[in-house]
Design a protein around this motif. Sequence first.
Motif: not given
Length: 181
Positions: A71, A73, A87-88, A90, A128-132, A134-135
Amino acid sequence: MRRWTGVVALLGLALAGCQGVQELFPGREGGPPTVIDRSGGAASSGMVERKVAFPADTYARLAKHGSATIKGRLTYTTPQGRTLIGAGETVSIAPATPYSAEAAEVALAGKRIEPADPRARAYTHHATTDARGYFVAHDIPAGVFYVAGSVRLPGGHSRSPLILRQVEIGKGQTRQVDLSR
């Protein structure tokens, strides 16, 4: 072991935060990548021909799934000092082999390489990364991996340079990876 002589290659490694060529490209041999020239096909897109053949025996010994977690960022700081959140996006997690090392070397030099053999893709994990930015990627087997991603630049028409880290992870472990550049 092949030594880097090109300024561009060294700059790519330094900007990617790699600790050293030996760690990033174990067992890499051969000359520099060459651009494919196939009558306006790949050459016109600047695609580089693979020199390392897909090592079927090497991949056959690798596990496709496991119990580890990677995991982190994904961020990119522009030359103007603006930090962009991935954000969003891959993030790819591929086993470190001479085959994937060649692709990483070409990508770090800012070039595109021929698509990977479909057999290699079966061993690559994605998150896939989130809005901040992070994956989290679960079910990763123990081993050494290249974790890579890039960030869409303002305007949406181009991407940041590749951001790549090499990580080693054991069975059942969780590894934090900072994909920033």
